[in-house]
Design an enzyme around this catalytic site. Structure first.
Site: not given
Lengths: 368, 288, 368, 288
Positions: A97, A182
């Site tokens: 992530y 993101e």
């Protein structure tokens, strides 16, 4: 402005961040010969489209056509699928992530990364997420990536790939006036290449004057809301029946809160902003009218926007649009007496106290 | 009688207005002067030479330096805020108030970082400013709602602040200082900065905090109140009825971890012994 | 690295700063049809080439060929003219001065401008020059140009042209790792266009690893000096006869100072730097030898560079290059005793005190 | 006996070495440890895990934070200095020494601006470092030339500094602190900063300033000496015999306006009552 995955990935590509090979279709006829297998990803702004069946896989062109037929035009998580992103499949070795976002408390960019990428990142404990504040004047420097790589346990080529990628992502974040970039998952493939598996990009609405390419109807907004984007007021639809017109975001929000506490259900949020013009009041009425409320509630504290101007605007709107619904008005502040007189002369009641006005609304709504 | 220390500004503070020849600059600087603010100069590139409200207009902030300005009101449109703020900071001004809404957040971040580096206080953007009744105001709050008194108010809103000020005044109280922090996600002064000033301010006996959903500044201020503030504090939070806002991806969830909601803020206030009002009009009652 | 006018103007062009139309020739055959009149400007790194006849004007191609023939290959202010910049003539309405340079005392860029541009800017009083410090982290912002325009008395289109130009110049200054970007004169032409009439650009030598396009023989250096650029030591030719090899820029400079105070004339500056290798000492000798000094003077304070290493290097060089000149050596610091022993064993005298060594040089030079 | 305040470092100062596994990092950190410096960690990206001179090597400065480092020696090559310096500053270190020469000036400008903003002291680049005999050294000055004493030395040179230190020591004196400011046009600490520290330092009774041509820091320090320093000061300037250096266009001439030459500096020193030595070896004699 929230961007679709494919638009976010176009930005990534522009800044040199690796993304899977792929193309976008909005019609089944746009499908072209390609190297299979592919992932078929519905372009909707929803976090859980995988779980909701918005992503399919195809081993051949026939498979793909089948999947596209199933997905295009359907509604997933309440959102219509207008476009599909077709991407060559990646052999996933590991999912990480990575994001850069605006951090309100440190008043600057915040970089976050975790070795536990994939769908459930929100349930990953803080101890598995590295958070690094970036000073907006100092900007990005390579040591930041080294700190991230160490936390993620990457070394060698993966470390240097991640270093380059983070530098590019920060560059994109800054240059595109982004509030969020993101990548989840950030994929390490079986050949140890790092690739952005998904994109979630938000561009600062206030910056759009210098990023005109992102000015388009916001898919997360209703038609009326998008139409209101060109207006000086702020308009948001809700699912109740009291049409609200107030001035100032805080006062408008406080008005909705007060209605809700009295079990009244607002049809909309409409903040007139800081202008002093009857035209804008008329315009606001025309918008709320199209949302077809049961009752209108106008709640004004006169400052720059003067109470008598608003009163004149209400009267003009009532006549012009032949408004049949009851209009409850609360006027306070600059020129409130004059404003109330104007309204009274035109058969509209006006209160100076917010609670009194809301009690009247409760009564009109049939009591609680 | 010694010099009384006020919060941030006094009637002697020398103020310039950048963008004074514009509609907002001209109107609000006039109101500020009526309120007692010591406006010493206006700055409007390309429009210097004349006067507005009897105050001379200069080409650059540099040109006003002989007047020893201390604070600047930025009444320029959002796209010009970064440049105007850097001009003010670079020329040594120590308080900068930014009126405009829709200032790009990256611009605000740089302004705030630069201001912190140089010890400059920034109010806003998207703020109604600061008012110290009996002394001065910098900003756009309506003059007539104020009365000098001992209630200090800090708020993230504009119009709602006026509503609350008027309610406080109408109830027989008066205000020591009112600061609108600004409605943007990133602003200069935050609740924590202001609650500290109010706590130390001799003229303030009671404090009102008007917060809203988003961020965790109210929660941080509440912690400070719990540990340090003896003065009575009343709170109000807007956005209880708001649908969950646009989420900032997973990142937003990871950062906030449950803070940022109206419930979280109201709970933090209550934990800190802050009296929470359900309606703005209830605030004066809770001031005792 | 000092750049020629035409190279500086190429940088200006790259960043969008207006320069006169023109082209460069290094041979008379490169002259091509053009719009006349033109200025013919010798490309030499000298401030006063106009006064020294290095700039001519031509009304026709014949004129131009004549001028080129006169200039190419000649020597002006001691510098050979290898290239000419041929530029379309500009109708000059006003000449300004503009520069961004490194300011040692404020430790950042300094912008300077004056309405009195042209040849004699150095004699313009400070009151006619605006100086604005630019914070390297804050960078350039438009208000800086407004301050400059006001000082220069520019308004309207000239003001906005100058604003754009200063922004571009700062960008170039930063991106190209420049120590100086100077435009003198900055021309306002008869149609009120602002154009860079000349360029004086210096690139930071230490940054050349990221600006490889500027790595070329420095025209301000001698052949030997340019050759030394690839070496780890610093070598500068002078016009005396004592060949100097020392370590550390400060000690080398102090050595030259001491020689000069004793009326000895150094042939060169050679700072060995902070390495500890006999090879480098040999290499240094080979360079100084090519400058053919009357005597060698080696002045070493041993630290990282150890005295015995230098001694071994001296002996090796003496033998390898069959050096006939007298070599006076002063050795101090780390391993000085061992170093002096090595030299003595090879018939070279070595002093531990700098003054004693210089007195010996004075004697060898025939006394003062 | 109270705590004696030293100039910048003591034997307790916790020092890390960035680039410790490199040739220079390994050699000089060893010398520093022998001198008494409290080296607590090394940092070498990609080479962490082992030890150098018995000190553990870490991957990042962040990893060393549990050791509470206060100062960092940057023993990394010039192209990596900016990143290493930002890493040290961002991780809260308060003293940074930069060894490398040929650091791009734009990098140095940003490092120094950032350091000033965060209250960080930078020594260098292109500097031999700081030595406080009896306490610690950070840098590359040879250990054996020092003796604890009361002469403080500030210099823009490297080897010449050692030469002078040795001359001072050989003449029977000793040193309280020696700082090499660095030979680059822009450096962190300058003469003015250092002369103030030396003036206030209880351990310093005499001061030596070793300047060189270029810039006007010697002139500024001389003005300070004239007005504030009672301790005897000896000066030396190199570059008297230098041909005029590369001129920075007209701009250089406008900025310098006659300062920057050896003559200007020597004159400024003499005007300030500083005893100026003609040769480095003469310095001890002038110390009385």
């Amino acid at each position: 402005m929230n961007l679709y995955e494919y638009m976010g990935k176009e930005i990534f590509k522009k800044y040199g961040i690796p993304v899977p090979d792929g193309y976008v279709v909005s019609d089944i006829n746009e499908i072209r010969p390609y190297q299979y297998p592919v992932a078929v990803k519905s372009q909707i702004l929803s976090g859980k489209r995988g779980k909701s069946g918005g992503i399919k896989f195809a081993k051949s062109q026939e498979d793909l056509k089948e999947a596209a037929k199933t997905l295009l035009g359907t509604t997933i998580n309440g959102l219509k699928v207008n476009k599909l992103l077709i991407e060559r499949m990646i052999n996933i070795k590991k999912e990480l992530y990575l994001s850069i976002t605006l951090d309100r408390s440190s008043k600057g960019p915040l970089l976050m990364a975790s070795p536990d990428g994939g769908m459930d990142i929100e349930s990953v404990p803080d101890s598995r997420i590295i958070k690094i504040k970036i000073d907006p004047l100092m900007g990005y420097s390579d040591y930041i990536s080294r700190e991230v790589s160490e936390f993620l346990g990457l070394s060698g080529s993966l470390k240097s790939q991640l270093g380059t990628l983070i530098g590019l992502l920060y560059n994109a974040f800054k240059k595109e006036d982004s509030l969020l970039m993101e990548i989840n998952p950030l994929i390490i493939d079986s050949s140890d290449n790092i690739i952005a598996g998904d994109s979630k990009v938000i561009i600062d609405d206030s910056s759009l004057y210098r990023h005109k390419q992102y000015i388009f109807p916001d898919p997360e907004k209703t038609e009326l809301e998008n139409e209101s984007a060109s207006k000086s007021f702020t308009f948001i639809e809700m699912d109740g029946d009291i049409g609200v017109i107030a001035n100032g975001a805080g006062l408008t929000m406080a008005t909705l809160d007060a209605l809700t506490l009295h079990k009244l259900r607002p049809r909309n949020f409409l903040d007139l902003g800081g202008t002093d013009s009857t035209d804008i009041v008329e315009d606001a009425f025309s918008f709320v009218l199209r949302a077809d409320p049961k009752i209108f509630f106008v709640n004004i504290f006169g400052g720059v926007t003067k109470a008598d101007t608003v009163a004149n605007g209400i009267v003009a709107a009532k006549n012009k649009f032949n408004i049949k619904q009851k209009i409850v008005v609360r006027l306070s502040g600059v020129h409130e007496d004059e404003g109330r007189r104007i309204l009274m002369d035109n058969g509209i009641d006006a209160y100076s106290n917010m609670n009194d006005a809301i009690n009247e609304l409760v009564k009109l709504n049939g009591g609680n | 009688m010694g010099v009384i220390k006020m919060v941030l500004i006094t009637k002697n503070t020398r103020v310039i207005v950048q963008g004074m020849t514009g509609h907002q600059g001209a109107f609000h600087s006039g109101e500020m002067i009526k309120f007692g603010t010591n406006v010493v100069a206006g700055v409007s590139p390309g429009k210097s030479g004349g006067t507005v409200n009897g105050i001379k207009i200069y080409e650059t902030v540099m040109d006003t330096l002989e007047l020893m300005p201390e604070a600047s009101m930025l009444a320029v449109p959002a796209p010009f805020v970064r440049d105007a703020a850097f001009e003010a900071i670079d020329n040594g001004l120590k308080l900068i108030y930014i009126l405009a809404e829709h200032v790009p957040v990256h611009d605000t971040m740089e302004i705030v970082a630069e201001a912190n580096r140089k010890g400059v206080t920034v109010i806003g953007p998207n703020s109604p400013g600061i008012t110290v009744p009996g002394e001065a105001k910098i900003g756009i709050m309506p003059n007539h709602i104020f009365r000098k008194g001992d209630v200090a108010i800090a708020s993230r809103s504009g119009t709602l602040t006026y509503e609350i000020v008027k309610a406080v005044t109408d109830a027989g109280f008066g205000e020591s200082t009112v600061i609108g922090l600004g409605g943007d996600p990133i602003v200069g002064l935050t609740f924590l900065d202001v609650i500290k000033m109010y706590n130390e301010d001799k003229n303030t006996k009671r404090i009102v905090l008007v917060g809203e959903i988003g961020g965790s500044e109210e929660e941080r201020a509440a912690r400070y109140v719990k540990e340090n503030v003896k003065k009575p504090v009343v709170g109000y939070i807007t956005g209880r009825s708001a649908p969950p806002g646009k989420r900032m991806g997973h990142a937003g969830a990871i950062i906030e971890r449950g803070t940022g909601t109206a419930e979280s803020k109201i709970k933090a206030f209550m934990d800190a012994g802050i009296n929470v009002a359900d309606y703005p009009d209830d605030i004066p009652k809770l001031l005792k």
